[in-house]
Design a protein around this motif. Structure first.
Motif, PDB file in Angstrom:
ATOM      1  N   ALA A   1       4.567   2.624  -9.534  1.00 18.15           N
ATOM      2  CA  ALA A   1       4.427   4.271 -10.599  1.00 18.15           C
ATOM      3  C   ALA A   1       2.962   4.206 -10.888  1.00 18.15           C
ATOM      4  O   ALA A   1       2.269   5.105 -11.528  1.00 18.15           O
ATOM      5  CB  ALA A   1       5.124   4.210 -11.718  1.00 18.15           C
ATOM      6  N   ALA A   2       2.698   2.691 -11.810  1.00 14.89           N
ATOM      7  CA  ALA A   2       1.553   2.496 -12.528  1.00 14.89           C
ATOM      8  C   ALA A   2       0.325   2.246 -11.065  1.00 14.89           C
ATOM      9  O   ALA A   2      -0.622   3.120 -11.628  1.00 14.89           O
ATOM     10  CB  ALA A   2       1.350   1.569 -13.067  1.00 14.89           C
TER      11      ALA A   2
ATOM     12  N   GLY B   1       0.433  -1.418   0.313  1.00 21.75           N
ATOM     13  CA  GLY B   1      -0.349   0.038  -0.037  1.00 21.75           C
ATOM     14  C   GLY B   1       0.643   1.464   0.115  1.00 21.75           C
ATOM     15  O   GLY B   1       2.288   1.204  -0.749  1.00 21.75           O
ATOM     16  N   ALA B   2       0.283   1.929   1.224  1.00 25.12           N
ATOM     17  CA  ALA B   2       1.601   3.185   0.821  1.00 25.12           C
ATOM     18  C   ALA B   2       3.042   2.912   1.302  1.00 25.12           C
ATOM     19  O   ALA B   2       3.704   3.932   0.877  1.00 25.12           O
ATOM     20  CB  ALA B   2       1.099   4.210   2.292  1.00 25.12           C
ATOM     21  N   GLY B   3       3.051   1.948   1.904  1.00 25.99           N
ATOM     22  CA  GLY B   3       4.367   1.594   2.292  1.00 25.99           C
ATOM     23  C   GLY B   3       5.410   0.963   0.850  1.00 25.99           C
ATOM     24  O   GLY B   3       6.839   0.777   0.958  1.00 25.99           O
ATOM     25  N   GLY B   4       4.628   1.268  -0.333  1.00 30.59           N
ATOM     26  CA  GLY B   4       5.689   0.683  -1.603  1.00 30.59           C
ATOM     27  C   GLY B   4       5.341  -0.042  -1.838  1.00 30.59           C
ATOM     28  O   GLY B   4       4.351  -1.763  -1.484  1.00 30.59           O
ATOM     29  N   ALA B   5       6.366  -1.183  -1.859  1.00 31.80           N
ATOM     30  CA  ALA B   5       6.507  -2.733  -2.025  1.00 31.80           C
ATOM     31  C   ALA B   5       7.651  -3.158  -2.230  1.00 31.80           C
ATOM     32  O   ALA B   5       8.819  -2.611  -2.473  1.00 31.80           O
ATOM     33  CB  ALA B   5       6.206  -2.569  -3.410  1.00 31.80           C
ATOM     34  N   VAL B   6       7.940  -4.770  -2.310  1.00 31.57           N
ATOM     35  CA  VAL B   6       9.275  -5.452  -1.953  1.00 31.57           C
ATOM     36  C   VAL B   6       8.894  -6.352  -2.923  1.00 31.57           C
ATOM     37  O   VAL B   6       7.981  -7.608  -2.696  1.00 31.57           O
ATOM     38  CB  VAL B   6       9.631  -5.823  -0.531  1.00 31.57           C
TER      39      VAL B   6
ATOM     40  N   ALA C   1       6.055   3.900  -2.103  1.00 33.92           N
ATOM     41  CA  ALA C   1       5.235   3.925  -2.781  1.00 33.92           C
ATOM     42  C   ALA C   1       5.996   5.887  -3.574  1.00 33.92           C
ATOM     43  O   ALA C   1       6.159   6.342  -3.061  1.00 33.92           O
ATOM     44  CB  ALA C   1       3.408   4.209  -2.402  1.00 33.92           C
ATOM     45  N   PHE C   2       4.839   5.941  -4.635  1.00 32.53           N
ATOM     46  CA  PHE C   2       4.723   7.310  -5.221  1.00 32.53           C
ATOM     47  C   PHE C   2       3.883   8.086  -4.288  1.00 32.53           C
ATOM     48  O   PHE C   2       2.338   7.514  -4.794  1.00 32.53           O
ATOM     49  CB  PHE C   2       4.767   7.464  -6.797  1.00 32.53           C
TER      50      PHE C   2
END
Length: 316
Positions: A278-279, A222-227, A240-241
């Motif tokens: 980004a998407a 989520g707001a933490g991005g991804a691994v 996350a962007f």
């Protein structure tokens, strides 16, 4: 081995009608809140992924069913509007199409009640035919038997299997492992990863899953991005962007689709994560799962362009 098949991604699942309601805050058990209608949208996790893949310039199709109700034509038409193949999509007589009732909070977060179509075994000849035309089969494997049938058929067709695991799909370790062992690319959201493994998604925890057989494990936060981590031990993380969050519906589907597109393009793991995040940042800025689906140029304006040498490489 490079694949040259009719579809890059075959999404295995029934399209779904999303009925969206809004409220300032989501109700808790026993509570009543005032709400307002937002709209009726075409959705469904697998169908959303197929639309996102097509919007990003790759070929996709949906293998699934719609009912004989008033929503069926809309579900098929919206797939075709995105350029998604509907040849493997069949009509189930005297049945209602799958439906999801989504409750959207002012923060953009949502809660969903999903009403699936009655389960029905896949038709082996049509499934085999569709899989032989696809490089990757994508599924959210709620029904284990149906998924294992898909996985075995995909192996016979030399088609990679990508799955999305949420807590509702695999609420415990046994359910999670039975699905992970039959897949090549495994996506989790954070809740699904914690439910299945009981661990935080770090290098060690992802490594355990990779030893079960997948080539690549990806966890969206989520707001933490991804691994993510590859079988060869490569580990990557991506923040996350920034985005103005209007509706998080479909953000995970867009992330997964963009990651698969980057994978098929031959991008390294870190670049695939960046492309996916980004998407997803585009999707959350619009209402509905598909209204904000970006094209490749929009994603690359955020993530940066892909090196030209990687174009067109589908590794199997």
């Amino acid at each position: 081995m490079e694949m040259n098949r009719r579809w890059d991604v075959l999404a295995f699942g029934d399209p779904c009608v999303d009925i969206v309601l809004a409220a300032d805050q989501l109700p808790v058990i026993g509570e009543k809140v005032l709400g307002r209608p937002v709209g009726v949208f075409a959705g469904g996790t697998e169908a959303n992924v197929a639309c996102a893949v097509a919007r990003l310039g790759r070929r996709s199709a949906v293998y699934g069913r719609v009912g004989s109700d008033a929503h069926a034509a809309m579900l098929r038409r919206t797939l075709e509007d995105f350029g998604v193949g509907t040849e493997p999509l069949v009509v189930e007589p005297s049945a209602q199409s799958a439906c999801a009732i989504a409750m959207l909070a002012g923060s953009g977060e949502r809660a969903i009640v999903y009403l699936p179509m009655p389960p029905r075994p896949a038709d082996p000849p049509s499934l085999d035919n569709a899989l032989h035309q696809a490089a990757i089969a994508y599924s959210m494997p709620y029904e284990l038997d149906a998924f294992l049938t898909l996985s075995r058929a995909a192996r016979r067709a030399s088609t990679l299997v990508a799955i999305d695991i949420e807590a509702a799909v695999a609420p415990d370790a046994a359910a999670m492992w039975s699905r992970v062992e039959a897949a090549d690319i495994v996506f989790f959201n954070e809740d699904g990863f914690l439910a299945g493994t009981g661990e935080q998604p770090g290098r060690e925890a992802l490594g355990k899953l990779l030893r079960a057989g997948p080539r690549r494990v990806v966890v969206s936060l989520g707001a933490g991005g991804a691994v993510a981590m590859d079988r060869d031990g490569t580990f990557a993380s991506q923040a996350a962007f920034p985005a103005k969050v209007v509706d998080t519906t479909g953000a995970g589907d867009t992330f997964n689709a963009a990651f698969l597109v980057a994978y098929m393009d031959g991008r390294p793991l870190a670049e695939a994560l960046r492309f996916g995040c980004a998407a997803a940042s585009c999707t959350v800025a619009a209402m509905g799962a598909r209204a904000g689906l970006p094209d490749r140029a929009a994603v690359e304006s955020i993530a940066g362009p892909m090196p030209a040498a990687a174009q067109g490489a589908v590794s199997c």
